[in-house]
Structures are given as C-alpha cells and as structure tokens.
Design a protein around this motif. Structure first.
Motif, PDB file in Angstrom:
ATOM      1  N   ASN A   1      19.944 -23.206 -34.733  1.00 25.26           N
ATOM      2  CA  ASN A   1      20.849 -23.908 -33.800  1.00 25.26           C
ATOM      3  C   ASN A   1      21.963 -22.998 -33.288  1.00 25.26           C
ATOM      4  OD1 ASN A   1      21.386 -26.297 -32.351  1.00 25.26           O
ATOM      5  ND2 ASN A   1      23.067 -26.808 -33.745  1.00 25.26           N
ATOM      6  N   ARG A   2      21.600 -21.737 -33.017  1.00 24.00           N
ATOM      7  CA  ARG A   2      22.578 -20.763 -32.512  1.00 24.00           C
ATOM      8  C   ARG A   2      22.201 -20.343 -31.100  1.00 24.00           C
ATOM      9  NH1 ARG A   2      22.394 -16.123 -36.841  1.00 24.00           N
ATOM     10  NH2 ARG A   2      23.895 -15.185 -35.377  1.00 24.00           N
ATOM     11  N   ASP A   3      23.187 -20.365 -30.218  1.00 27.75           N
ATOM     12  CA  ASP A   3      22.929 -19.912 -28.852  1.00 27.75           C
ATOM     13  C   ASP A   3      23.042 -18.399 -28.755  1.00 27.75           C
ATOM     14  OD1 ASP A   3      25.652 -19.771 -29.187  1.00 27.75           O
ATOM     15  OD2 ASP A   3      26.159 -20.907 -27.391  1.00 27.75           O
ATOM     16  N   CYS A   4      22.539 -17.819 -27.661  1.00 24.82           N
ATOM     17  CA  CYS A   4      22.525 -16.367 -27.513  1.00 24.82           C
ATOM     18  C   CYS A   4      22.366 -16.006 -26.043  1.00 24.82           C
ATOM     19  CB  CYS A   4      21.393 -15.748 -28.337  1.00 24.82           C
ATOM     20  SG  CYS A   4      19.756 -16.364 -27.914  1.00 24.82           S
ATOM     21  N   VAL A   5      22.359 -14.711 -25.786  1.00 20.44           N
ATOM     22  CA  VAL A   5      22.207 -14.199 -24.416  1.00 20.44           C
ATOM     23  C   VAL A   5      21.092 -13.163 -24.408  1.00 20.44           C
ATOM     24  CG1 VAL A   5      23.326 -13.055 -22.462  1.00 20.44           C
ATOM     25  CG2 VAL A   5      24.654 -14.562 -23.960  1.00 20.44           C
ATOM     26  N   PHE A   6      20.190 -13.326 -23.475  1.00 23.61           N
ATOM     27  CA  PHE A   6      19.101 -12.376 -23.242  1.00 23.61           C
ATOM     28  C   PHE A   6      19.593 -11.380 -22.204  1.00 23.61           C
ATOM     29  CE2 PHE A   6      14.894 -11.000 -21.786  1.00 23.61           C
ATOM     30  CZ  PHE A   6      14.140 -11.028 -22.955  1.00 23.61           C
ATOM     31  N   VAL A   7      19.675 -10.102 -22.586  1.00 24.05           N
ATOM     32  CA  VAL A   7      20.237  -9.059 -21.719  1.00 24.05           C
ATOM     33  C   VAL A   7      19.146  -8.044 -21.399  1.00 24.05           C
ATOM     34  CG1 VAL A   7      22.049  -7.334 -21.464  1.00 24.05           C
ATOM     35  CG2 VAL A   7      22.473  -9.377 -22.863  1.00 24.05           C
ATOM     36  N   SER A   8      18.948  -7.770 -20.116  1.00 28.44           N
ATOM     37  CA  SER A   8      17.848  -6.891 -19.696  1.00 28.44           C
ATOM     38  C   SER A   8      18.283  -5.939 -18.601  1.00 28.44           C
ATOM     39  CB  SER A   8      16.676  -7.723 -19.154  1.00 28.44           C
ATOM     40  OG  SER A   8      16.267  -8.712 -20.063  1.00 28.44           O
ATOM     41  N   ILE A   9      17.880  -4.677 -18.720  1.00 29.73           N
ATOM     42  CA  ILE A   9      17.998  -3.764 -17.589  1.00 29.73           C
ATOM     43  C   ILE A   9      16.805  -4.037 -16.669  1.00 29.73           C
ATOM     44  CG2 ILE A   9      17.949  -1.361 -16.816  1.00 29.73           C
ATOM     45  CD1 ILE A   9      19.370  -0.546 -19.313  1.00 29.73           C
ATOM     46  N   ILE A  10      17.076  -4.420 -15.440  1.00 27.73           N
ATOM     47  CA  ILE A  10      16.004  -4.767 -14.508  1.00 27.73           C
ATOM     48  C   ILE A  10      15.791  -3.707 -13.432  1.00 27.73           C
ATOM     49  CG2 ILE A  10      16.218  -7.242 -14.911  1.00 27.73           C
ATOM     50  CD1 ILE A  10      17.834  -7.422 -12.303  1.00 27.73           C
ATOM     51  N   ALA A  11      16.712  -2.759 -13.309  1.00 28.69           N
ATOM     52  CA  ALA A  11      16.545  -1.669 -12.346  1.00 28.69           C
ATOM     53  C   ALA A  11      17.487  -0.538 -12.730  1.00 28.69           C
ATOM     54  CB  ALA A  11      16.835  -2.134 -10.919  1.00 28.69           C
ATOM     55  N   SER A  12      17.078   0.678 -12.399  1.00 23.75           N
ATOM     56  CA  SER A  12      17.929   1.827 -12.676  1.00 23.75           C
ATOM     57  C   SER A  12      17.578   2.959 -11.723  1.00 23.75           C
ATOM     58  CB  SER A  12      17.752   2.292 -14.131  1.00 23.75           C
ATOM     59  OG  SER A  12      16.425   2.739 -14.343  1.00 23.75           O
ATOM     60  N   SER A  13      18.509   3.871 -11.566  1.00 27.57           N
ATOM     61  CA  SER A  13      18.270   5.065 -10.763  1.00 27.57           C
ATOM     62  C   SER A  13      19.121   6.194 -11.313  1.00 27.57           C
ATOM     63  CB  SER A  13      18.611   4.816  -9.287  1.00 27.57           C
ATOM     64  OG  SER A  13      19.995   4.527  -9.140  1.00 27.57           O
ATOM     65  N   GLY A  14      18.688   7.416 -11.051  1.00 28.71           N
ATOM     66  CA  GLY A  14      19.431   8.557 -11.533  1.00 28.71           C
ATOM     67  C   GLY A  14      19.268   8.767 -13.026  1.00 28.71           C
ATOM     68  N   SER A  15      20.246   9.436 -13.624  1.00 23.99           N
ATOM     69  CA  SER A  15      20.201   9.781 -15.041  1.00 23.99           C
ATOM     70  C   SER A  15      20.943   8.725 -15.844  1.00 23.99           C
ATOM     71  CB  SER A  15      20.839  11.160 -15.257  1.00 23.99           C
ATOM     72  OG  SER A  15      20.877  11.481 -16.623  1.00 23.99           O
ATOM     73  N   VAL A  16      20.175   7.868 -16.523  1.00 22.11           N
ATOM     74  CA  VAL A  16      20.765   6.796 -17.316  1.00 22.11           C
ATOM     75  C   VAL A  16      20.117   6.793 -18.703  1.00 22.11           C
ATOM     76  CG1 VAL A  16      21.301   5.371 -15.319  1.00 22.11           C
ATOM     77  CG2 VAL A  16      19.072   5.137 -16.421  1.00 22.11           C
ATOM     78  N   PRO A  17      20.831   6.262 -19.719  1.00 27.03           N
ATOM     79  CA  PRO A  17      20.279   6.283 -21.079  1.00 27.03           C
ATOM     80  C   PRO A  17      18.970   5.519 -21.208  1.00 27.03           C
ATOM     81  CG  PRO A  17      22.627   5.832 -21.122  1.00 27.03           C
ATOM     82  CD  PRO A  17      22.214   5.764 -19.695  1.00 27.03           C
ATOM     83  N   ARG A  18      18.857   4.339 -20.592  1.00 26.78           N
ATOM     84  CA  ARG A  18      17.635   3.544 -20.642  1.00 26.78           C
ATOM     85  C   ARG A  18      17.380   2.960 -19.260  1.00 26.78           C
ATOM     86  NH1 ARG A  18      15.946   1.454 -25.602  1.00 26.78           N
ATOM     87  NH2 ARG A  18      14.195   0.607 -24.421  1.00 26.78           N
ATOM     88  N   GLY A  19      16.101   2.838 -18.906  1.00 29.49           N
ATOM     89  CA  GLY A  19      15.738   2.288 -17.616  1.00 29.49           C
ATOM     90  C   GLY A  19      15.269   0.855 -17.721  1.00 29.49           C
ATOM     91  N   ALA A  20      14.681   0.366 -16.618  1.00 25.66           N
ATOM     92  CA  ALA A  20      14.169  -0.997 -16.588  1.00 25.66           C
ATOM     93  C   ALA A  20      13.201  -1.214 -17.741  1.00 25.66           C
ATOM     94  CB  ALA A  20      13.483  -1.260 -15.255  1.00 25.66           C
ATOM     95  N   GLY A  21      13.336  -2.376 -18.379  1.00 28.86           N
ATOM     96  CA  GLY A  21      12.487  -2.680 -19.521  1.00 28.86           C
ATOM     97  C   GLY A  21      13.215  -2.593 -20.848  1.00 28.86           C
ATOM     98  N   ALA A  22      14.492  -2.236 -20.820  1.00 23.37           N
ATOM     99  CA  ALA A  22      15.295  -2.231 -22.039  1.00 23.37           C
ATOM    100  C   ALA A  22      15.958  -3.602 -22.179  1.00 23.37           C
ATOM    101  CB  ALA A  22      16.351  -1.136 -21.989  1.00 23.37           C
ATOM    102  N   HIS A  23      15.900  -4.170 -23.382  1.00 29.72           N
ATOM    103  CA  HIS A  23      16.416  -5.523 -23.601  1.00 29.72           C
ATOM    104  C   HIS A  23      17.212  -5.577 -24.902  1.00 29.72           C
ATOM    105  CE1 HIS A  23      13.453  -7.028 -20.607  1.00 29.72           C
ATOM    106  NE2 HIS A  23      12.646  -6.146 -21.172  1.00 29.72           N
ATOM    107  N   MET A  24      18.104  -6.538 -24.963  1.00 27.73           N
ATOM    108  CA  MET A  24      18.763  -6.832 -26.227  1.00 27.73           C
ATOM    109  C   MET A  24      19.123  -8.303 -26.273  1.00 27.73           C
ATOM    110  SD  MET A  24      22.529  -5.035 -25.885  1.00 27.73           S
ATOM    111  CE  MET A  24      23.766  -5.589 -24.689  1.00 27.73           C
TER     112      MET A  24
END
Length: 334
Positions: A15-38
């Motif tokens: 019975n705990r709520d939460c947030v689904f967090v997703s990278i949906i787009a990226s460009s350039g030099s970033v630590p993680r691209g689309a498809g990273a979730h937490m």
C-alpha cells in the motif's frame, strides 16, 4: 527492468505509492540514454538508476514533488550551461525524463506490472509503451496482447522500430522492448560456456546450452541458463528449430563437432553465427566445409574468431568479449 517491475508489485502490495521515472530521449554525451528507469518511493530510490550524478539527484527531488502532486510530466535537462534546465555537468548533452505517479490502488497499473513480470518469466517477446502526453502506460506481449492503459493500434504497429519516441494522434508515445525475441544457442558446455552463460544472462540474453556429453549438460554448471539439452551432434537438424531472431555460438570440444555444428548453423536463418577458435583452426574447418559444397556467401554469415578483439585469453575474458559483441549486434551496432 524485471527487478523494477517486481519491486513495483511489492510496493503496491504494501500500500505504498511511488513514481516511475524514465529517460525517454537523449542526445550528446550523457550518463544514460533512453531506456534507463528507476522507481522512487517516499523512502527514496527503490530500484534502478538513470545514470547517477546530477541528473538522478535532480530527478529524485522532482519525484518527491510528483508524490505530493500525484502528477505526471516530462522534464528536460541540459548538461551544459544556459539551456532548458542547467544542472552544471561538464559533459554536453540533453535528456528528457518522464515522471509518472503510481497509486497503490491503481488496478490498471498493477495489471501492467503483473503482465511485465509474466513476460519476463516466460520469455515472451514484449514491449513497454507509454503515452507520455496522456500519462498512460501499457505492456504488450506478442502472443498474449496488451495489458494496462489503452494504446492506439497504430502505435502498437510501431513496436519493432526500437527504443524511442513516436508522434501520433497529437500525442507523444515512448516504446521500448522489454523481452526481445531470440535465444542464444551455445554448442558446447566447456569452460568458456560456463563463464559465458552468466555473463549473457546478466544482460538479458536467454541461453540454451547444447551438449552431447551428460556430464557437461548439468544446468548447475551454467548459472542463469534457460535450458540445457543433451543432443547428439548428428541430430541437430531433427532436434532444433532456429529462427531469424536467434544467435548461435559454437565452442564444442573439437574440430569435428565444431564443423558439424557450423554446417548446421549455416543452414539456419540465425541472426548471428559465431565460432570460437584460432585463425588456423577456422581456416581448416572452412576448407573442409567448402569440400561439402558450402559457398563463400555462407561463410560471410559467420563471425570467427568470435567476440570483440580485446586481447581476451582466459575463459572469463573471452566471455566478456563475446557478450560485448552480442550487445553490439542486438543494438544494431555491428
């Protein structure tokens, strides 16, 4: 992703709520691209990562906001100065992050998470689909169909285009493969195979080991293996059905069995065929197979020596080089 959906079901059961967090787009030099979730709860990060560092730190702050507002939105981050949301990182690039609140009473979201868990468990080819404009989320199984919020049929037809965004009917949709079709068939259960299977399974390849020796067909030798099969090498055609989504990795105990397995492999539509061994051994096997009528175009389908050239010598290093090559093939980089 499998652990993330399993944890989501646990949180909802508590019975705990939460947030689904997703990278949906990226460009350039970033630590993680689309498809990273937490997954973030009121106690903080529960599962997954979107790359750590400043992006994840800021996303965790925004997730706390989403938990209070019970909302969804897309936030853009610029990893350089004077752009969108400057977060002070030295690498240059942009990311779009989607935040979606999940109530423990959300029966549709629970059904979606259960569907994802079932697809991971059965190995069914499946996709995650999110309407980021409308705050909807669904999982589509190739055989079992969709679960979750309604997703337009036209969007479902785009599922094989890979991970990314598509615009349709005035909405932005994000599509990502969850479980991809195809297995890795490993011919030979020796020392390299015993290191290769756990390496491949760790990055979500489903592995089947083929052996004609009972003592090398024990699943306990291959952590993460989907199946081991005891098959005489002269019965491969009768016992196996290889699809165009499958990978073949040949590493039997000797030239004769390698040649038999390679002859079988070149007669299949397999996506990838790799053979372990020295260049001298490869040349010898190739010459003998040509005597059997195989042509140059047949051998062009074969990667040998298998794996990326990283100077690998030990079974563990060879497993890393092969796994890296398979990741590249799967991502369309080779």
């Amino acid at each position: 992703m499998e652990e993330l959906f399993n944890r989501l079901l646990e949180l909802m059961g508590q019975n705990r709520d939460c947030v689904f967090v997703s990278i949906i787009a990226s460009s350039g030099s970033v630590p993680r691209g689309a498809g990273a979730h937490m997954l973030v709860s009121r106690q903080g990060l529960e599962r997954g990562t979107i790359g750590g560092g400043a992006v994840e730190y800021k996303a965790l702050e925004l997730a706390a906001q989403v938990l209070e507002e019970k909302s969804f939105f897309v936030q853009q981050f610029a990893l350089r100065k004077n752009e969108v949301e400057d977060i002070g990182m030295v690498c240059g690039g942009d990311v779009e992050v989607y935040f979606r609140y999940i109530s423990p009473d959300d029966r549709i979201m629970k059904a979606t998470a259960e569907k994802a868990a079932a697809c991971f468990g059965s190995g069914e080819e499946s996709w995650l689909m999110m309407d980021v404009t409308g705050g909807k989320l669904a999982v589509y199984g190739e055989e079992s169909g969709p679960a979750g919020n309604d997703i337009p049929a036209a969007v479902l037809k785009c599922r094989r285009t890979g991970t990314g965004l598509t615009e349709m009917e005035g909405h932005t949709f994000y599509i990502e493969p969850l479980v991809q079709a195809g297995r890795v068939y490993i011919f030979g259960g020796g020392h390299v195979a015993q290191k290769l299977v756990p390496a491949l399974s760790a990055v979500h390849f489903r592995c089947v080991v083929i052996e004609d020796r009972q003592e090398f067909c024990d699943p306990a030798l291959f952590p993460g293996v989907e199946q081991t099969r005891l098959i005489p090498m002269d019965r491969l055609s009768e016992e196996l059905s290889i699809t165009l989504h499958d990978y073949i990795c040949i590493m039997t105990r000797g030239h004769k069995d390698d040649m038999t397995a390679q002859a079988f492999a070149m007669g299949t539509p397999a996506r990838y065929i790799g053979v372990i061994g020295s260049r001298k051994k490869v040349a010898s096997v190739t010459a003998r197979l040509k005597e059997q009528g195989f042509r140059d175009e047949d051998f062009r389908r074969v990667t040998s020596p298998i794996g990326l050239d990283i100077g690998a010598e030990t079974p563990e290093e060879i497993a890393v080089s092969i796994t890296a090559q398979f990741i590249a093939v799967r991502a369309g980089k080779q």
